[in-house]
Design a protein around this motif. Structure first.
Motif, PDB file in Angstrom:
ATOM      1  N   ASP A 136       0.685   4.196  -2.746  1.00 20.79           N
ATOM      2  CA  ASP A 136      -0.008   5.423  -2.358  1.00 20.79           C
ATOM      3  C   ASP A 136       0.868   6.499  -1.740  1.00 20.79           C
ATOM      4  OD1 ASP A 136      -2.258   4.028  -3.171  1.00 20.79           O
ATOM      5  OD2 ASP A 136      -2.814   3.415  -1.143  1.00 20.79           O
ATOM      6  N   THR A 137       2.145   6.239  -1.533  1.00 19.25           N
ATOM      7  CA  THR A 137       3.034   7.249  -0.951  1.00 19.25           C
ATOM      8  C   THR A 137       4.297   7.366  -1.798  1.00 19.25           C
ATOM      9  OG1 THR A 137       4.428   5.848   0.486  1.00 19.25           O
ATOM     10  CG2 THR A 137       2.241   6.440   1.314  1.00 19.25           C
ATOM     11  N   LYS A 138       5.130   8.313  -1.449  1.00 23.74           N
ATOM     12  CA  LYS A 138       6.409   8.487  -2.140  1.00 23.74           C
ATOM     13  C   LYS A 138       7.576   7.937  -1.320  1.00 23.74           C
ATOM     14  CE  LYS A 138       4.912  12.568  -4.750  1.00 23.74           C
ATOM     15  NZ  LYS A 138       4.806  11.800  -6.008  1.00 23.74           N
ATOM     16  N   LYS A 139       7.279   7.173  -0.286  1.00 21.97           N
ATOM     17  CA  LYS A 139       8.337   6.580   0.526  1.00 21.97           C
ATOM     18  C   LYS A 139       9.165   5.612  -0.311  1.00 21.97           C
ATOM     19  CE  LYS A 139       5.662   6.785   4.824  1.00 21.97           C
ATOM     20  NZ  LYS A 139       5.043   5.991   5.913  1.00 21.97           N
ATOM     21  N   ALA A 187      15.314  -6.166   8.849  1.00 22.35           N
ATOM     22  CA  ALA A 187      16.716  -6.026   9.234  1.00 22.35           C
ATOM     23  C   ALA A 187      17.499  -5.220   8.199  1.00 22.35           C
ATOM     24  CB  ALA A 187      17.349  -7.409   9.419  1.00 22.35           C
ATOM     25  N   THR A 188      17.226  -5.478   6.917  1.00 25.77           N
ATOM     26  CA  THR A 188      17.904  -4.761   5.832  1.00 25.77           C
ATOM     27  C   THR A 188      16.939  -4.580   4.678  1.00 25.77           C
ATOM     28  OG1 THR A 188      18.664  -6.757   4.678  1.00 25.77           O
ATOM     29  CG2 THR A 188      20.106  -5.879   6.433  1.00 25.77           C
ATOM     30  N   PRO A 189      17.186  -3.608   3.798  1.00 21.57           N
ATOM     31  CA  PRO A 189      16.346  -3.469   2.600  1.00 21.57           C
ATOM     32  C   PRO A 189      16.336  -4.728   1.743  1.00 21.57           C
ATOM     33  CG  PRO A 189      17.594  -1.463   2.950  1.00 21.57           C
ATOM     34  CD  PRO A 189      18.126  -2.478   3.945  1.00 21.57           C
ATOM     35  N   GLN A 190      17.450  -5.451   1.714  1.00 23.90           N
ATOM     36  CA  GLN A 190      17.515  -6.675   0.919  1.00 23.90           C
ATOM     37  C   GLN A 190      16.582  -7.746   1.491  1.00 23.90           C
ATOM     38  OE1 GLN A 190      19.115  -7.024  -2.047  1.00 23.90           O
ATOM     39  NE2 GLN A 190      17.981  -8.962  -2.154  1.00 23.90           N
ATOM     40  N   HIS A 191      16.542  -7.832   2.811  1.00 24.85           N
ATOM     41  CA  HIS A 191      15.634  -8.779   3.457  1.00 24.85           C
ATOM     42  C   HIS A 191      14.183  -8.441   3.107  1.00 24.85           C
ATOM     43  CE1 HIS A 191      13.664 -10.386   7.368  1.00 24.85           C
ATOM     44  NE2 HIS A 191      13.686 -11.330   6.458  1.00 24.85           N
ATOM     45  N   PHE A 192      13.855  -7.152   3.153  1.00 22.24           N
ATOM     46  CA  PHE A 192      12.514  -6.701   2.767  1.00 22.24           C
ATOM     47  C   PHE A 192      12.233  -7.041   1.303  1.00 22.24           C
ATOM     48  CE2 PHE A 192      10.300  -2.991   0.717  1.00 22.24           C
ATOM     49  CZ  PHE A 192       9.016  -3.384   1.047  1.00 22.24           C
ATOM     50  N   ASN A 193      13.186  -6.769   0.428  1.00 19.67           N
ATOM     51  CA  ASN A 193      13.028  -7.030  -1.000  1.00 19.67           C
ATOM     52  C   ASN A 193      12.750  -8.514  -1.255  1.00 19.67           C
ATOM     53  OD1 ASN A 193      13.552  -5.824  -3.888  1.00 19.67           O
ATOM     54  ND2 ASN A 193      14.646  -7.769  -3.836  1.00 19.67           N
ATOM     55  N   GLN A 243       0.829  -1.202   0.000  1.00 16.64           N
ATOM     56  CA  GLN A 243       0.000   0.000   0.000  1.00 16.64           C
ATOM     57  C   GLN A 243       0.869   1.259   0.000  1.00 16.64           C
ATOM     58  OE1 GLN A 243      -3.045   0.048   3.050  1.00 16.64           O
ATOM     59  NE2 GLN A 243      -3.134   2.279   3.021  1.00 16.64           N
ATOM     60  N   TYR A 244       1.941   1.263   0.803  1.00 18.57           N
ATOM     61  CA  TYR A 244       2.852   2.405   0.835  1.00 18.57           C
ATOM     62  C   TYR A 244       3.483   2.651  -0.536  1.00 18.57           C
ATOM     63  CZ  TYR A 244       2.916   2.665   5.988  1.00 18.57           C
ATOM     64  OH  TYR A 244       2.594   2.826   7.311  1.00 18.57           O
ATOM     65  N   ILE A 246      10.526   2.315   3.699  1.00 20.16           N
ATOM     66  CA  ILE A 246       9.469   1.382   4.089  1.00 20.16           C
ATOM     67  C   ILE A 246      10.059   0.204   4.855  1.00 20.16           C
ATOM     68  CG2 ILE A 246       7.739  -0.230   3.206  1.00 20.16           C
ATOM     69  CD1 ILE A 246       7.350   1.769   0.856  1.00 20.16           C
ATOM     70  N   SER A 247      11.181  -0.296   4.367  1.00 20.10           N
ATOM     71  CA  SER A 247      11.864  -1.408   5.022  1.00 20.10           C
ATOM     72  C   SER A 247      12.197  -1.062   6.469  1.00 20.10           C
ATOM     73  CB  SER A 247      13.142  -1.751   4.248  1.00 20.10           C
ATOM     74  OG  SER A 247      13.965  -2.622   4.990  1.00 20.10           O
TER      75      SER A 247
END
Length: 300
Positions: free
Chosen positions: A261-264, A276-282, A257-258, A269-270
């Motif tokens: 609907d947002t520019k984050k 823990a890391t952007p890679q984990h989120f990805n 959703q972020y 966001i991660s």
């Protein structure tokens, strides 16, 4: 067609959004009233099958055509039919949030006459004008049902694409409700008391409210007054997911959703959602949706 309404019925204020397409209606409503107040509504010769979802709030629901009263807590669903529809609702909380789908009887029968045994029996009953619920035991709103409802409420499509999207979602909700009914009736429930069921619902609401800063299991256990064993097993039974599996799904849907609907940025966001890391989120995002966060941001 989308229509926003505000009605006052017996001192209750009901704010709703109604979507209508191909004689099917979907609606989202939030009613506000003093605790203990009642309101009634009735429809004559409506000839529709109703999927009812109680999202938040507790209430007593008296259904004249079935001659039954149900004491309901937030997070439940069922499928019902009667030619007339006379109900009285008594609020046990100041706010009640509901969602519903109405299928014309012939459309519903066309969808379900060759479906599960339970749906086939239900379809046969309604063709004989019998007032009926799919199940005497109301189902729980698990993560898949909750996500479909949120997708409808937050839909940004328009025109024919929106109509197609809405049609697909009402059928998806029908399938998920039928599946939930079949799963619930295959086993003896672990959570038997209404008080414990309310505590399990409170766990879900607590997680939803604190997705970005969730308490741990021992904290949740103390907050709702359940030991960890009953909490974990009861949550799994009710929502078909573990506590932390549910949290992970809520985080990923919020991230989706972020991104829409947002520019984050994905990194922001991660961090906000506690990865823990952007890679984990990805990696988690791609596993869930089959797309990278970058793909969603650039192809909403």
């Amino acid at each position: 067609m989308e229509e926003k309404l505000e009605r006052i019925i017996d001192n209750s204020i009901i704010r709703s959004t109604i979507w209508t397409f191909d004689e099917i209606k979907m609606g989202h409503a939030i009613s506000s009233a003093e605790v203990g107040s009642t309101f009634s509504t009735g429809q004559q010769n409506s000839d529709v099958v109703r999927l009812h979802f109680g999202l938040k709030g507790d209430y007593v629901f008296t259904y004249k055509q079935l001659n039954k009263t149900y004491d309901l807590i937030g997070g439940h669903h069922n499928i019902m039919f009667s030619k007339d529809f006379d109900i009285v609702v008594q609020n046990k909380t100041a706010e009640v949030e509901t969602f519903g789908v109405q299928f014309p009887r012939a459309v519903f029968v066309n969808f379900t006459q060759n479906a599960t045994d339970a749906l086939k029996r239900f379809a046969e009953a309604i063709m004989n004008d019998k007032s009926i619920m799919l199940s005497e035991n109301w189902g729980s709103i698990d993560s898949p049902i909750q996500q479909v409802i949120q997708q409808v409420i937050n839909c940004n499509y328009s025109g024919d694409l929106k109509k197609l999207f809405m049609l697909s979602k009402c059928i998806e909700l029908l399938v998920l409700c039928a599946e939930s009914y079949d799963l619930a009736n295959k086993k003896d429930p672990f959570i038997k008391s209404k008080a414990d069921k309310e505590k399990i619902i409170a766990v879900r609401d607590l997680i939803n409210d604190r997705v970005t800063d969730p308490p741990n299991l021992s904290q949740i256990s103390r907050l709702v007054g359940l030991n960890e064993y009953k909490l974990k097993r009861g949550f799994k039974e009710t929502f078909n997911n573990t506590v932390f599996g549910y949290l992970a799904e809520q985080r990923l849907h919020l991230a989706h959703q972020y991104l829409r609907d947002t520019k984050k940025t994905a990194a922001e966001i991660s961090y906000e959602l506690g990865y823990a890391t952007p890679q984990h989120f990805n990696n988690a995002f791609k596993k869930k949706f089959g797309l990278t966060p970058f793909s969603v941001r650039n192809n909403p």
